[in-house]
Design a protein around this motif. Structure first.
Motif, PDB file in Angstrom:
ATOM      1  N   TYR A 125       0.827  -1.206   0.000  1.00  0.00           N
ATOM      2  CA  TYR A 125       0.000   0.000   0.000  1.00  0.00           C
ATOM      3  C   TYR A 125       0.861   1.255   0.000  1.00  0.00           C
ATOM      4  O   TYR A 125       0.493   2.273  -0.606  1.00  0.00           O
ATOM      5  CB  TYR A 125      -0.965   0.002   1.185  1.00  0.00           C
ATOM      6  CG  TYR A 125      -2.313  -0.596   0.850  1.00  0.00           C
ATOM      7  CD1 TYR A 125      -3.205   0.087   0.027  1.00  0.00           C
ATOM      8  CD2 TYR A 125      -2.690  -1.832   1.343  1.00  0.00           C
ATOM      9  CE1 TYR A 125      -4.431  -0.459  -0.301  1.00  0.00           C
ATOM     10  CE2 TYR A 125      -3.920  -2.392   1.014  1.00  0.00           C
ATOM     11  CZ  TYR A 125      -4.781  -1.700   0.199  1.00  0.00           C
ATOM     12  OH  TYR A 125      -6.005  -2.248  -0.137  1.00  0.00           O
ATOM     13  N   ASP A 126       2.009   1.211   0.655  1.00  0.00           N
ATOM     14  CA  ASP A 126       2.935   2.347   0.607  1.00  0.00           C
ATOM     15  C   ASP A 126       3.392   2.603  -0.828  1.00  0.00           C
ATOM     16  O   ASP A 126       3.508   3.754  -1.258  1.00  0.00           O
ATOM     17  CB  ASP A 126       4.154   2.075   1.497  1.00  0.00           C
ATOM     18  CG  ASP A 126       3.885   2.352   2.963  1.00  0.00           C
ATOM     19  OD1 ASP A 126       2.878   3.029   3.273  1.00  0.00           O
ATOM     20  OD2 ASP A 126       4.668   1.886   3.808  1.00  0.00           O
ATOM     21  N   HIS A 129       0.550   4.149  -2.668  1.00  0.00           N
ATOM     22  CA  HIS A 129       0.415   5.532  -2.220  1.00  0.00           C
ATOM     23  C   HIS A 129       1.442   6.420  -2.926  1.00  0.00           C
ATOM     24  O   HIS A 129       1.119   7.521  -3.391  1.00  0.00           O
ATOM     25  CB  HIS A 129       0.603   5.593  -0.702  1.00  0.00           C
ATOM     26  CG  HIS A 129       0.228   6.901  -0.095  1.00  0.00           C
ATOM     27  ND1 HIS A 129       1.066   7.990  -0.093  1.00  0.00           N
ATOM     28  CD2 HIS A 129      -0.914   7.313   0.516  1.00  0.00           C
ATOM     29  CE1 HIS A 129       0.480   9.007   0.501  1.00  0.00           C
ATOM     30  NE2 HIS A 129      -0.725   8.624   0.883  1.00  0.00           N
ATOM     31  N   ASP A 151      -0.791  13.776   0.144  1.00  0.00           N
ATOM     32  CA  ASP A 151      -0.875  12.520   0.895  1.00  0.00           C
ATOM     33  C   ASP A 151      -2.310  12.163   1.261  1.00  0.00           C
ATOM     34  O   ASP A 151      -2.738  11.014   1.125  1.00  0.00           O
ATOM     35  CB  ASP A 151      -0.023  12.604   2.156  1.00  0.00           C
ATOM     36  CG  ASP A 151       1.469  12.503   1.863  1.00  0.00           C
ATOM     37  OD1 ASP A 151       1.820  11.968   0.796  1.00  0.00           O
ATOM     38  OD2 ASP A 151       2.270  12.957   2.684  1.00  0.00           O
ATOM     39  N   ALA A 154      -4.159  11.086  -1.935  1.00  0.00           N
ATOM     40  CA  ALA A 154      -3.751   9.751  -2.380  1.00  0.00           C
ATOM     41  C   ALA A 154      -4.412   8.679  -1.517  1.00  0.00           C
ATOM     42  O   ALA A 154      -4.891   7.657  -2.027  1.00  0.00           O
ATOM     43  CB  ALA A 154      -2.228   9.616  -2.320  1.00  0.00           C
ATOM     44  N   THR A 155      -4.450   8.912  -0.201  1.00  0.00           N
ATOM     45  CA  THR A 155      -5.101   7.952   0.709  1.00  0.00           C
ATOM     46  C   THR A 155      -6.588   7.835   0.390  1.00  0.00           C
ATOM     47  O   THR A 155      -7.142   6.723   0.362  1.00  0.00           O
ATOM     48  CB  THR A 155      -4.911   8.397   2.172  1.00  0.00           C
ATOM     49  OG1 THR A 155      -3.514   8.401   2.477  1.00  0.00           O
ATOM     50  CG2 THR A 155      -5.632   7.461   3.132  1.00  0.00           C
TER      51      THR A 155
END
Length: 201
Positions: A125-126, A129, A151, A154-155
């Motif tokens: 997931y990182d 992201h 950020d 994106a989340t």
């Protein structure tokens, strides 16, 4: 020899993705993957010592293949189109991506029971992201997008794609690909300062 080894690993990983998506991780056997890839079980074990290693490598292979394909012309098309392509690829929009979604569903289930797989899932997931965030920053840097919380956006986009993707995988009649894409894009378009209509791919 190095090229042959790389090709063999690619064939095994592609076969693993197909078999895991078809029967699920709990039922998979190394022999099944070897047969599907057209290699011996001994050769398969030479490259991947166990099912867990094969599974994590298959997930990484699946993600890397998708991201590489979408970034080929990133410097020559609008940032909004690249972002829309990424969002499209994060939904089960064709048979290949539906296979990827089955892999992710296997990952989610296994991550709930296994700490190592849980950390691997978080790491993936990182990467997602970062992939989405890079596309968003590209739009800001080019002046195509307004300044916004990259950020957080994106989340939000990843969460929306997960939610709508599950509904699409279930065949929920209330959700279509067009309605999902429109809703996802519409949720962030005001912050980006772009049209609320999903871009042409």
């Amino acid at each position: 020899m190095a090229e042959r080894t790389r090709e063999t690993r690619e064939r095994i990983l592609s076969a693993a993705c197909e078999v895991i998506a078809e029967v699920g991780f709990e039922k998979i056997r190394m022999r099944m993957v070897a047969e599907h890839a057209g290699v011996s079980t001994a050769l398969l074990h030479y490259h991947f010592e166990n099912r867990e290693k094969l599974f994590t490598e298959a997930m990484t292979h699946s993600f890397a293949h998708t991201s590489t394909e979408l970034e080929r012309d990133a410097g020559s098309v609008p940032a909004s189109v690249i972002l829309a392509r990424i969002l499209h690829s994060l939904l089960p929009t064709d048979p290949v991506l539906r296979q990827d979604w089955r892999l992710w569903q296997e990952l989610w289930v296994r991550a709930l029971r296994d700490d190592t797989t849980q950390q691997f899932a978080v790491d993936l997931y990182d990467q997602l992201h970062t992939w989405v965030g890079t596309a968003l920053r590209r739009g800001i840097d080019s002046g195509e997008f307004a300044a916004f919380d990259v950020d957080g956006t994106a989340t939000l986009l990843l969460a929306l794609c997960d939610g709508f993707g599950i509904r699409l995988m279930l065949g929920d009649p209330r959700v279509t690909l067009d309605s999902a894409q429109s809703a996802i894009w519409g949720a962030v378009a005001p912050a980006l300062g772009v049209s609320g209509e999903f871009p042409e791919l």
